[in-house]
Write a protein that holds these residues in place. Structure first.
Motif, PDB file in Angstrom:
ATOM      1  N   ASP A  21       0.843  -1.202   0.000  1.00 16.48           N
ATOM      2  CA  ASP A  21       0.000   0.000   0.000  1.00 16.48           C
ATOM      3  C   ASP A  21       0.879   1.254   0.000  1.00 16.48           C
ATOM      4  O   ASP A  21       1.651   1.487   0.944  1.00 16.48           O
ATOM      5  N   LYS A  22       0.745   2.064  -1.029  1.00 18.36           N
ATOM      6  CA  LYS A  22       1.616   3.246  -1.132  1.00 18.36           C
ATOM      7  C   LYS A  22       1.325   4.262  -0.033  1.00 18.36           C
ATOM      8  O   LYS A  22       2.128   5.162   0.204  1.00 18.36           O
ATOM      9  N   ALA A  23       0.182   4.119   0.656  1.00 18.93           N
ATOM     10  CA  ALA A  23      -0.156   5.054   1.740  1.00 18.93           C
ATOM     11  C   ALA A  23       0.505   4.666   3.066  1.00 18.93           C
ATOM     12  O   ALA A  23       0.418   5.413   4.044  1.00 18.93           O
ATOM     13  N   THR A  24       1.143   3.508   3.125  1.00 17.17           N
ATOM     14  CA  THR A  24       1.787   3.094   4.392  1.00 17.17           C
ATOM     15  C   THR A  24       3.033   3.958   4.632  1.00 17.17           C
ATOM     16  O   THR A  24       3.964   3.938   3.818  1.00 17.17           O
ATOM     17  N   PRO A  25       3.068   4.690   5.745  1.00 12.25           N
ATOM     18  CA  PRO A  25       4.206   5.601   5.983  1.00 12.25           C
ATOM     19  C   PRO A  25       5.443   4.847   6.480  1.00 12.25           C
ATOM     20  O   PRO A  25       5.353   3.676   6.878  1.00 12.25           O
ATOM     21  N   PRO A  26       6.618   5.500   6.482  1.00 14.36           N
ATOM     22  CA  PRO A  26       7.882   4.799   6.774  1.00 14.36           C
ATOM     23  C   PRO A  26       7.901   4.027   8.087  1.00 14.36           C
ATOM     24  O   PRO A  26       8.384   2.886   8.117  1.00 14.36           O
ATOM     25  N   ALA A  27       7.401   4.605   9.168  1.00 17.01           N
ATOM     26  CA  ALA A  27       7.478   3.892  10.454  1.00 17.01           C
ATOM     27  C   ALA A  27       6.666   2.609  10.404  1.00 17.01           C
ATOM     28  O   ALA A  27       7.120   1.534  10.851  1.00 17.01           O
ATOM     29  N   ALA A  28       5.470   2.695   9.842  1.00 15.53           N
ATOM     30  CA  ALA A  28       4.629   1.498   9.726  1.00 15.53           C
ATOM     31  C   ALA A  28       5.242   0.521   8.726  1.00 15.53           C
ATOM     32  O   ALA A  28       5.161  -0.700   8.898  1.00 15.53           O
ATOM     33  N   PHE A  29       5.878   1.057   7.695  1.00 15.17           N
ATOM     34  CA  PHE A  29       6.521   0.203   6.685  1.00 15.17           C
ATOM     35  C   PHE A  29       7.630  -0.633   7.340  1.00 15.17           C
ATOM     36  O   PHE A  29       7.708  -1.843   7.144  1.00 15.17           O
ATOM     37  N   ARG A  30       8.457   0.018   8.151  1.00 17.70           N
ATOM     38  CA  ARG A  30       9.538  -0.713   8.835  1.00 17.70           C
ATOM     39  C   ARG A  30       8.957  -1.765   9.784  1.00 17.70           C
ATOM     40  O   ARG A  30       9.442  -2.893   9.870  1.00 17.70           O
ATOM     41  N   ARG A  31       7.903  -1.380  10.504  1.00 17.98           N
ATOM     42  CA  ARG A  31       7.284  -2.306  11.456  1.00 17.98           C
ATOM     43  C   ARG A  31       6.708  -3.524  10.724  1.00 17.98           C
ATOM     44  O   ARG A  31       6.851  -4.667  11.166  1.00 17.98           O
ATOM     45  N   LYS A  32       6.070  -3.278   9.595  1.00 22.86           N
ATOM     46  CA  LYS A  32       5.461  -4.383   8.838  1.00 22.86           C
ATOM     47  C   LYS A  32       6.533  -5.298   8.235  1.00 22.86           C
ATOM     48  O   LYS A  32       6.350  -6.517   8.158  1.00 22.86           O
ATOM     49  N   LEU A  33       7.651  -4.711   7.806  1.00 23.06           N
ATOM     50  CA  LEU A  33       8.749  -5.563   7.312  1.00 23.06           C
ATOM     51  C   LEU A  33       9.222  -6.490   8.425  1.00 23.06           C
ATOM     52  O   LEU A  33       9.471  -7.682   8.212  1.00 23.06           O
ATOM     53  N   SER A  34       9.314  -5.923   9.614  1.00 19.80           N
ATOM     54  CA  SER A  34       9.767  -6.704  10.757  1.00 19.80           C
ATOM     55  C   SER A  34       8.746  -7.795  11.115  1.00 19.80           C
ATOM     56  O   SER A  34       9.107  -8.951  11.384  1.00 19.80           O
ATOM     57  N   GLU A  35       7.473  -7.445  11.089  1.00 23.53           N
ATOM     58  CA  GLU A  35       6.425  -8.449  11.379  1.00 23.53           C
ATOM     59  C   GLU A  35       6.455  -9.566  10.338  1.00 23.53           C
ATOM     60  O   GLU A  35       6.311 -10.747  10.668  1.00 23.53           O
ATOM     61  N   ALA A  36       6.652  -9.190   9.088  1.00 20.23           N
ATOM     62  CA  ALA A  36       6.677 -10.197   8.018  1.00 20.23           C
ATOM     63  C   ALA A  36       7.843 -11.155   8.241  1.00 20.23           C
ATOM     64  O   ALA A  36       7.701 -12.375   8.120  1.00 20.23           O
ATOM     65  N   ALA A  37       9.006 -10.600   8.583  1.00 15.39           N
ATOM     66  CA  ALA A  37      10.176 -11.460   8.815  1.00 15.39           C
ATOM     67  C   ALA A  37       9.923 -12.410   9.981  1.00 15.39           C
ATOM     68  O   ALA A  37      10.316 -13.582   9.942  1.00 15.39           O
ATOM     69  N   ALA A  38       9.258 -11.910  11.015  1.00 11.80           N
ATOM     70  CA  ALA A  38       8.958 -12.772  12.165  1.00 11.80           C
ATOM     71  C   ALA A  38       8.060 -13.935  11.737  1.00 11.80           C
ATOM     72  O   ALA A  38       8.216 -15.067  12.216  1.00 11.80           O
ATOM     73  N   LEU A  39       7.136 -13.649  10.838  1.00  9.00           N
ATOM     74  CA  LEU A  39       6.221 -14.700  10.378  1.00  9.00           C
ATOM     75  C   LEU A  39       6.918 -15.704   9.458  1.00  9.00           C
ATOM     76  O   LEU A  39       6.465 -16.830   9.306  1.00  9.00           O
ATOM     77  N   MET A  40       8.014 -15.288   8.840  1.00 11.44           N
ATOM     78  CA  MET A  40       8.720 -16.174   7.910  1.00 11.44           C
ATOM     79  C   MET A  40       9.821 -16.987   8.603  1.00 11.44           C
ATOM     80  O   MET A  40      10.229 -18.046   8.113  1.00 11.44           O
ATOM     81  N   ALA A  41      10.313 -16.483   9.732  1.00 14.54           N
ATOM     82  CA  ALA A  41      11.561 -17.009  10.298  1.00 14.54           C
ATOM     83  C   ALA A  41      11.505 -18.505  10.632  1.00 14.54           C
ATOM     84  O   ALA A  41      12.462 -19.236  10.377  1.00 14.54           O
ATOM     85  N   ALA A  42      10.399 -18.962  11.194  1.00 14.45           N
ATOM     86  CA  ALA A  42      10.328 -20.378  11.593  1.00 14.45           C
ATOM     87  C   ALA A  42      10.401 -21.287  10.365  1.00 14.45           C
ATOM     88  O   ALA A  42      11.079 -22.321  10.382  1.00 14.45           O
ATOM     89  N   ASP A  43       9.721 -20.903   9.292  1.00 13.20           N
ATOM     90  CA  ASP A  43       9.745 -21.742   8.089  1.00 13.20           C
ATOM     91  C   ASP A  43      11.110 -21.724   7.417  1.00 13.20           C
ATOM     92  O   ASP A  43      11.574 -22.746   6.905  1.00 13.20           O
TER      93      ASP A  43
END
Ligand code: PRP
Ligand code: URA
Length: 207
Positions: A21-43
């Motif tokens: 979403d192009k409306a996601t601002p930088p702080a939320a963008f960084r947080r979401k990248l981090s959340e995504a990595a957490a969801l991927m890490a176990a696999d």
């Protein structure tokens, strides 16, 4: 595609949507990248080799497990930095190496401007962290640096990939397992992933 795993946890798909979403601002963008990595890490780490070790419980000795080799996490600067903390969260003892790579804006060819890695990676399982896999040029270079140092295995974790990038990595480094959250259809004329999420480094760090 062989050696490509497209992870599809529902929360991961929700995360990718926020990142696109192009409306996601930088702080939320960084947080979401981090959340995504957490969801991927176990696999991503599911098939790391282990060895059996004894462990003393308060009652007896049990059969336990330890990782067979050292793990080194290698974020590719800049965007890969956002993936680092969640992986360290599940592997706090991992080593961390850094590789700086910047694509040339005209040619999209990768320029390696920094590498902070142990001289030898023999006996190490390496995990390369870079949210974007477009032409694959940057990932091919990063993995080359790890294989030159004799890493026992290399895994690549990206959020969004395009088929040319996956093909380039597999052609240059056939044994590397690639994990992504989304495989998008194509690149545009400037080698950006479409639909993708834009320039991940710029969106995370505002420059
Ligand atoms: C982005 C991204 C990857 C690379 C992917 O980095 O984080 O490293 O592009 O493209 P490729 O597969 O075509 O090589 P970029 O070069 O924009 O550097 P930055 O993160 O510092 O902006
Ligand atoms: N790098 C990015 O950040 N995004 C792309 O779509 C391609 C390369």
């Amino acid at each position: 595609m062989k050696n490509l795993t497209v992870l599809s946890h529902p929360l991961l798909r929700v995360c990718v949507t926020a990142l696109r979403d192009k409306a996601t601002p930088p702080a939320a963008f960084r947080r979401k990248l981090s959340e995504a990595a957490a969801l991927m890490a176990a696999d991503v780490t599911r098939d790391l080799p282990t060895k059996t070790v004894p462990v003393e419980t308060p009652l007896a000795v049990a059969r336990g497990h330890a990782l067979k080799r050292e793990v080194i996490l290698v974020p590719v600067l800049r965007a890969g930095l956002a993936f680092l903390d969640p992986f360290l969260g599940i592997m706090p003892e991992a080593k961390v190496g850094f590789i700086g790579i910047k694509r040339d804006e005209e040619t999209a060819l990768p320029h390696v401007y920094s590498a902070s890695l142990p001289a030898s990676l023999a006996g190490h399982d390496a995990i390369v962290l870079d949210p974007m896999l477009a032409t694959g040029g940057s990932a091919v270079e990063a993995i080359r640096l790890l294989r030159e140092r004799k890493a026992a295995s290399v895994r690549l974790v990206s959020l969004v990939a395009a088929p040319p990038g996956v093909r380039a990595v597999h052609a240059a480094h056939p044994g590397v397992a690639v994990f992504v959250a989304a495989l998008d259809p194509k690149l545009n004329s400037r080698s950006y992933i479409v639909p993708g999420l834009g320039d991940a480094g710029d969106r995370a760090f505002r420059v």
